[in-house]
Write a protein that holds these residues in place. Structure first.
Motif, PDB file in Angstrom:
ATOM      1  N   ASN A  96       0.811  -1.216   0.000  1.00 57.91           N
ATOM      2  CA  ASN A  96       0.000   0.000   0.000  1.00 57.91           C
ATOM      3  C   ASN A  96       0.846   1.268   0.000  1.00 57.91           C
ATOM      4  O   ASN A  96       0.336   2.359  -0.245  1.00 57.91           O
ATOM      5  N   GLU A  97       2.162   1.125   0.301  1.00 56.14           N
ATOM      6  CA  GLU A  97       3.047   2.292   0.302  1.00 56.14           C
ATOM      7  C   GLU A  97       3.434   2.726  -1.113  1.00 56.14           C
ATOM      8  O   GLU A  97       3.902   3.850  -1.300  1.00 56.14           O
ATOM      9  N   ASP A  98       3.271   1.840  -2.065  1.00 58.68           N
ATOM     10  CA  ASP A  98       3.716   2.106  -3.437  1.00 58.68           C
ATOM     11  C   ASP A  98       2.550   2.582  -4.286  1.00 58.68           C
ATOM     12  O   ASP A  98       1.483   1.961  -4.304  1.00 58.68           O
ATOM     13  N   LYS A  99       2.761   3.678  -5.001  1.00 55.81           N
ATOM     14  CA  LYS A  99       1.726   4.141  -5.915  1.00 55.81           C
ATOM     15  C   LYS A  99       2.341   5.031  -6.992  1.00 55.81           C
ATOM     16  O   LYS A  99       3.514   5.434  -6.920  1.00 55.81           O
ATOM     17  N   ALA A 100       1.517   5.348  -7.990  1.00 57.96           N
ATOM     18  CA  ALA A 100       1.944   6.218  -9.088  1.00 57.96           C
ATOM     19  C   ALA A 100       0.887   7.293  -9.303  1.00 57.96           C
ATOM     20  O   ALA A 100      -0.280   7.143  -8.900  1.00 57.96           O
ATOM     21  N   THR A 101       1.301   8.398  -9.935  1.00 60.83           N
ATOM     22  CA  THR A 101       0.373   9.458 -10.320  1.00 60.83           C
ATOM     23  C   THR A 101       0.678   9.871 -11.755  1.00 60.83           C
ATOM     24  O   THR A 101       1.837   9.854 -12.184  1.00 60.83           O
ATOM     25  N   GLN A 102      -0.367  10.250 -12.488  1.00 58.28           N
ATOM     26  CA  GLN A 102      -0.180  10.768 -13.837  1.00 58.28           C
ATOM     27  C   GLN A 102      -1.451  11.486 -14.278  1.00 58.28           C
ATOM     28  O   GLN A 102      -2.520  11.284 -13.709  1.00 58.28           O
ATOM     29  N   HIS A 103      -1.296  12.348 -15.289  1.00 59.18           N
ATOM     30  CA  HIS A 103      -2.456  12.971 -15.924  1.00 59.18           C
ATOM     31  C   HIS A 103      -2.148  13.165 -17.401  1.00 59.18           C
ATOM     32  O   HIS A 103      -0.995  13.345 -17.796  1.00 59.18           O
ATOM     33  N   PHE A 104      -3.195  13.093 -18.225  1.00 61.87           N
ATOM     34  CA  PHE A 104      -3.008  13.163 -19.675  1.00 61.87           C
ATOM     35  C   PHE A 104      -4.346  13.457 -20.340  1.00 61.87           C
ATOM     36  O   PHE A 104      -5.414  13.404 -19.725  1.00 61.87           O
ATOM     37  N   LEU A 105      -4.282  13.765 -21.639  1.00 58.35           N
ATOM     38  CA  LEU A 105      -5.464  13.953 -22.458  1.00 58.35           C
ATOM     39  C   LEU A 105      -5.701  12.691 -23.285  1.00 58.35           C
ATOM     40  O   LEU A 105      -4.752  11.973 -23.622  1.00 58.35           O
ATOM     41  N   PHE A 106      -6.961  12.444 -23.614  1.00 56.37           N
ATOM     42  CA  PHE A 106      -7.283  11.275 -24.429  1.00 56.37           C
ATOM     43  C   PHE A 106      -8.275  11.651 -25.519  1.00 56.37           C
ATOM     44  O   PHE A 106      -9.002  12.642 -25.424  1.00 56.37           O
ATOM     45  N   LEU A 107      -8.302  10.839 -26.568  1.00 57.09           N
ATOM     46  CA  LEU A 107      -9.281  10.975 -27.649  1.00 57.09           C
ATOM     47  C   LEU A 107      -9.787   9.591 -28.008  1.00 57.09           C
ATOM     48  O   LEU A 107      -8.994   8.694 -28.312  1.00 57.09           O
ATOM     49  N   GLN A 108     -11.113   9.420 -27.950  1.00 64.33           N
ATOM     50  CA  GLN A 108     -11.743   8.171 -28.361  1.00 64.33           C
ATOM     51  C   GLN A 108     -12.466   8.345 -29.692  1.00 64.33           C
ATOM     52  O   GLN A 108     -13.079   9.374 -29.932  1.00 64.33           O
ATOM     53  N   ARG A 109     -12.396   7.317 -30.529  1.00 66.79           N
ATOM     54  CA  ARG A 109     -13.257   7.199 -31.702  1.00 66.79           C
ATOM     55  C   ARG A 109     -14.173   6.016 -31.434  1.00 66.79           C
ATOM     56  O   ARG A 109     -13.698   4.887 -31.248  1.00 66.79           O
ATOM     57  N   ILE A 110     -15.478   6.294 -31.365  1.00 69.98           N
ATOM     58  CA  ILE A 110     -16.449   5.307 -30.883  1.00 69.98           C
ATOM     59  C   ILE A 110     -17.477   5.006 -31.969  1.00 69.98           C
ATOM     60  O   ILE A 110     -17.985   5.917 -32.618  1.00 69.98           O
ATOM     61  N   VAL A 111     -17.793   3.730 -32.132  1.00 71.65           N
ATOM     62  CA  VAL A 111     -18.930   3.302 -32.944  1.00 71.65           C
ATOM     63  C   VAL A 111     -19.786   2.391 -32.072  1.00 71.65           C
ATOM     64  O   VAL A 111     -19.267   1.434 -31.469  1.00 71.65           O
ATOM     65  N   ALA A 112     -21.084   2.709 -31.965  1.00 73.93           N
ATOM     66  CA  ALA A 112     -21.968   1.955 -31.075  1.00 73.93           C
ATOM     67  C   ALA A 112     -23.295   1.682 -31.740  1.00 73.93           C
ATOM     68  O   ALA A 112     -23.746   2.446 -32.623  1.00 73.93           O
ATOM     69  N   VAL A 113     -23.949   0.616 -31.335  1.00 75.44           N
ATOM     70  CA  VAL A 113     -25.316   0.309 -31.741  1.00 75.44           C
ATOM     71  C   VAL A 113     -26.192   0.349 -30.498  1.00 75.44           C
ATOM     72  O   VAL A 113     -25.724   0.089 -29.386  1.00 75.44           O
ATOM     73  N   GLY A 114     -27.466   0.724 -30.693  1.00 72.90           N
ATOM     74  CA  GLY A 114     -28.324   0.846 -29.531  1.00 72.90           C
ATOM     75  C   GLY A 114     -29.797   0.813 -29.867  1.00 72.90           C
ATOM     76  O   GLY A 114     -30.189   0.670 -31.032  1.00 72.90           O
ATOM     77  N   GLY A 115     -30.601   0.974 -28.826  1.00 75.63           N
ATOM     78  CA  GLY A 115     -32.034   1.015 -28.962  1.00 75.63           C
ATOM     79  C   GLY A 115     -32.607   2.158 -28.166  1.00 75.63           C
ATOM     80  O   GLY A 115     -32.043   2.574 -27.144  1.00 75.63           O
ATOM     81  N   ILE A 116     -33.736   2.702 -28.609  1.00 71.07           N
ATOM     82  CA  ILE A 116     -34.411   3.805 -27.933  1.00 71.07           C
ATOM     83  C   ILE A 116     -35.885   3.419 -27.806  1.00 71.07           C
ATOM     84  O   ILE A 116     -36.507   2.963 -28.772  1.00 71.07           O
ATOM     85  N   PHE A 117     -36.444   3.570 -26.614  1.00 74.38           N
ATOM     86  CA  PHE A 117     -37.772   3.022 -26.357  1.00 74.38           C
ATOM     87  C   PHE A 117     -38.437   3.744 -25.173  1.00 74.38           C
ATOM     88  O   PHE A 117     -37.788   4.452 -24.408  1.00 74.38           O
ATOM     89  N   ARG A 118     -39.736   3.545 -25.060  1.00 72.86           N
ATOM     90  CA  ARG A 118     -40.481   4.000 -23.892  1.00 72.86           C
ATOM     91  C   ARG A 118     -40.898   2.792 -23.059  1.00 72.86           C
ATOM     92  O   ARG A 118     -41.188   1.728 -23.592  1.00 72.86           O
ATOM     93  N   ILE A 119     -40.917   2.955 -21.752  1.00 70.62           N
ATOM     94  CA  ILE A 119     -41.370   1.875 -20.867  1.00 70.62           C
ATOM     95  C   ILE A 119     -42.851   2.091 -20.546  1.00 70.62           C
ATOM     96  O   ILE A 119     -43.236   3.173 -20.146  1.00 70.62           O
TER      97      ILE A 119
END
Length: 301
Positions: free
Chosen positions: A278-301
């Motif tokens: 538990n004494e050992d750890k790391a820290t970092q920060h950075f920017l990211f870019l995702q390219r996403i393709v998704a399928v889905g559904g839209i509905f009423r309950i």
């Protein structure tokens, strides 16, 4: 008599016209308020260079401008195999429209972050491990000292947890591959642009633009082999992220959609687990870019 017949036809014509207008207004896709949606997809990721600080009882050093990349699986049955569908780089999202143009959603962006092993990076800090530890061969003071990250037999993916390093003692193997999990909430806007393309019936095909802002926590499973220590491989809440996205949505037959997105953001992880201590750890920060393709559904309950 002729007047009555004419009046009858005028009434029928008016009712028919009114009915057609009502049908147009009441199309399922005309309003979003009250609808739910759910989607599943995949992503490719890019990351900026990052300064990563590693610290513990006997060391405190920073690897400057660490290069990293994602770990794509390509077109694969695992994306739809219930037993393995969390293995590739994936995106899950579910949400609710609280009015016609705005939605709120929760999601899980399962990215993968792999330190590029074949790189030389400058290291600054101190390593002073006990002499009986294999990693003590790296003891010393570093001041922007170039270090080959592939030395000691280091390899992307590391060695199995509990395994031994056969070809020497690696300086560092480091990745979030199960993964760089961004658990987030988004508020998004949606605008129907079907009329731009002359689509007459949006219940058959509808095109929407969407933009959104999000924030959440990072819950990575970080695989680290550091200075010859045993590989660490556990899930841990490590920091936070913020993001923005823009995309285009194609909805078919009212209930099904295909969506492409560009999503970028900032990740700050101040509590990354690196070893079994538990004494050992790391820290970092950075920017990211995702390219996403998704399928889905839209509905009423």
């Amino acid at each position: 008599m002729k007047t009555n017949i004419l009046f009858f036809f005028l009434v029928c014509f008016s009712l028919n016209t009114f009915a057609q207008e009502e049908i147009a207004v009441e199309r399922y896709t005309a309003h979003n308020k009250g609808k739910f949606f759910v989607s599943w997809g995949g992503n490719r990721d890019s990351y900026t260079k990052s300064d990563v600080n590693f610290r513990g009882k006997d060391y405190d050093f920073t690897v400057a401008d660490m290069k990293a990349h994602d770990k794509p699986k390509g077109y694969h049955i695992d994306y739809v195999n219930p037993a393995n569908m969390t293995i590739p780089q994936t995106n899950f999202r579910m949400g609710y429209f609280f009015n016609d143009h705005y939605s709120v959603s929760i999601g899980w962006d399962h990215m993968k972050y792999v330190m590029t092993q074949n790189q030389t990076a400058n290291v600054t800090g101190t390593i002073n491990l006990p002499a009986d530890q294999a990693g003590s061969i790296y003891n010393g003071d570093y001041n922007n000292t170039p270090v080959d990250m592939s030395q000691g037999g280091a390899q992307e993916g590391g060695f199995e947890k509990g395994g031994t390093q056969q070809n020497g003692t690696a300086f560092l193997m480091y990745e979030h591959t199960d993964g760089l999990n961004y658990v987030n909430t988004e508020v998004s806007r949606h605008d129907d642009i079907s009329k731009w393309f002359g689509l007459p019936n949006t219940d058959k095909v509808q095109i929407n633009l969407t933009e959104g802002l999000g924030a959440g926590v990072l819950y990575p499973k970080t695989n680290t082999t550091l200075l010859g220590k045993e590989r660490h491989d556990d899930f841990h809440i490590s920091g936070f992220g913020v993001s923005a996205k823009a995309g285009i949505n194609f909805t078919f037959f009212k209930y099904f959609y295909l969506q492409g997105e560009l999503k970028g953001g900032y990740i700050d992880m101040k509590d990354i687990r690196t070893t079994t201590s538990n004494e050992d750890k790391a820290t970092q920060h950075f920017l990211f870019l995702q390219r996403i393709v998704a399928v889905g559904g839209i509905f009423r309950i």
